[in-house]
Design a protein around this motif. Structure first.
Motif, PDB file in Angstrom:
ATOM      1  N   ILE A 215       0.831  -1.207   0.000  1.00 38.03           N
ATOM      2  CA  ILE A 215       0.000   0.000   0.000  1.00 38.03           C
ATOM      3  C   ILE A 215       0.862   1.251   0.000  1.00 38.03           C
ATOM      4  N   THR A 216       1.872   1.270   0.862  1.00 38.43           N
ATOM      5  CA  THR A 216       2.776   2.412   0.915  1.00 38.43           C
ATOM      6  C   THR A 216       3.537   2.564  -0.398  1.00 38.43           C
ATOM      7  N   SER A 217       3.933   1.439  -0.993  1.00 39.75           N
ATOM      8  CA  SER A 217       4.663   1.495  -2.262  1.00 39.75           C
ATOM      9  C   SER A 217       3.793   2.056  -3.375  1.00 39.75           C
ATOM     10  N   GLY A 218       2.498   1.726  -3.358  1.00 42.42           N
ATOM     11  CA  GLY A 218       1.597   2.279  -4.360  1.00 42.42           C
ATOM     12  C   GLY A 218       1.512   3.791  -4.268  1.00 42.42           C
ATOM     13  N   SER A 219       1.362   4.307  -3.039  1.00 40.52           N
ATOM     14  CA  SER A 219       1.349   5.753  -2.847  1.00 40.52           C
ATOM     15  C   SER A 219       2.693   6.367  -3.222  1.00 40.52           C
ATOM     16  N   SER A 220       3.786   5.680  -2.874  1.00 46.38           N
ATOM     17  CA  SER A 220       5.122   6.206  -3.146  1.00 46.38           C
ATOM     18  C   SER A 220       5.384   6.299  -4.643  1.00 46.38           C
ATOM     19  N   ALA A 221       5.039   5.243  -5.379  1.00 46.40           N
ATOM     20  CA  ALA A 221       5.256   5.249  -6.822  1.00 46.40           C
ATOM     21  C   ALA A 221       4.479   6.373  -7.491  1.00 46.40           C
ATOM     22  N   THR A 222       3.257   6.580  -7.050  1.00 49.17           N
ATOM     23  CA  THR A 222       2.441   7.655  -7.612  1.00 49.17           C
ATOM     24  C   THR A 222       3.032   9.022  -7.287  1.00 49.17           C
ATOM     25  N   ALA A 223       3.502   9.194  -6.058  1.00 51.09           N
ATOM     26  CA  ALA A 223       4.095  10.465  -5.661  1.00 51.09           C
ATOM     27  C   ALA A 223       5.369  10.744  -6.460  1.00 51.09           C
TER      28      ALA A 223
END
Length: 343
Positions: free
Chosen positions: A108-116
């Motif tokens: 979940i954190t990686s999904g937000s990180s990749a988008t950011a």
């Protein structure tokens, strides 16, 4: 005999309640002390009276800018992000009865990180766009992972495995974006990926703060159902808990806080791992660890930021310090689970 048993049970409950109150009070006091130190310490150490006067609206040359513009946003970002990470981590660990089932491992954190990172290095977007995009990406990620793990019946093991795969995919995407990005955009992306309170500004904090104040009471109301879910799916259903709705509400609330915290400070390493187990050891069995876990997360972030700023000749982002603290715990946890035959 029956009266003695009831008395014994009530005394035990009162002792556990006192322990919860004492631990929570100590964690709250420690968080207040760390917040005060965040406001006092810097290139210049200001007296407490000047800081208080500045916070009450009085203008003092030099102090007002340093405290209100630089130190106060940094302190609030660390406090609320740590609180959000701590609560979300312990919810995932409790909900899925597995210390590895936390937002970091589930991707979940990686999904937000990749988008950011995409917004920073490709779109060169502002903080508002990064926050919204990270939130949406986090929600989509959890829906996809949860949906795939529910095929042919929900499985915690399948959820973790799918989450690890999704995390690997997003980490690869982040590496690719960093390779093709313009050189001038790399420092901002790297600082964000490491998890940092540097550059925190007051106008970036309201979404995170509002989400904590709205969602934490909802989570507390669902704490009783969360405790029942620990007994297992069938037991919870037999006791009248709508497991699907309860689980989705808890996950959704947690993901929103995680996404907003991540968009504000970056993915601060291992807070979701550490906060829950530490809070459980401090509080003991019998009472909810939701609030203590949030306070533990906030204390770790604030303390780590102070260590990163002042303990070394070079200043390190908070995520580097939490990574140094959390990596040995993860290794210990994996060894312990392996010995128990849980891996």
């Amino acid at each position: 005999m029956r009266n003695n048993s009831v008395t014994y049970i009530m005394e035990g409950r009162q002792q556990r309640r006192r322990r919860w109150i004492i631990v929570t009070s100590i964690l709250t006091a420690l968080a207040c002390i760390l917040c005060l130190l965040m406001l006092l310490l810097g290139n210049t150490i200001y007296p407490i009276k000047d800081v208080i006067r500045t916070l009450t609206g009085e203008q003092i040359q030099g102090v007002s800018f340093a405290v209100n513009v630089i130190r106060l946003p940094r302190m609030l970002a660390g406090l609320f992000a740590g609180f959000a990470f701590g609560i979300a981590g312990t919810i995932f660990q409790t909900l899925f009865r597995n210390p590895l089932a936390n937002p970091n491992v589930l991707g979940i954190t990686s999904g937000s990180s990749a988008t950011a990172v995409f917004c920073i290095v490709i779109l060169q977007a502002g903080n508002a766009v990064i926050s919204i995009a990270s939130l949406i990406a986090g929600l989509i990620t959890v829906i996809v992972i949860y949906g795939l793990s529910g095929i042919r019946g929900f499985s915690i093991g399948r959820l973790i495995l799918i989450g690890i795969g999704v995390q690997a995919m997003f980490d690869a995407l982040i590496s690719y974006l960093m390779l093709v990005s313009a050189e001038q955009n790399l420092p901002a992306a790297l600082r964000w990926l490491n998890g940092s309170l540097n550059g925190s500004q007051m106008h970036d904090l309201p979404p995170l703060i509002i989400s904590v104040f709205i969602l934490v009471p909802i989570i507390i109301l669902l704490t009783k159902h969360l405790s029942i879910l620990e007994l297992g799916e069938q037991s919870a259903i037999s006791l009248g808990v709508n497991t699907d709705i309860t689980r989705m509400m808890l996950i959704l609330s947690s993901v929103i806080m995680i996404a907003l915290a991540t968009s504000t400070t970056g993915p601060i390493a291992f807070i979701t791992f550490l906060a829950g187990p530490i809070a459980k050891r401090l509080v003991g069995a019998g009472f909810s660890t939701i609030i203590p876990a949030g306070l533990v997360g906030a204390n770790i972030v604030l303390a780590s930021d102070l260590i990163g700023q002042f303990a070394f000749d070079v200043r390190f982002p908070v995520g580097v310090i939490t990574g140094i603290i959390g990596a040995p715990y993860l290794i210990y946890l994996l060894i312990r689970m392996n010995q128990r035959g849980e891996l």
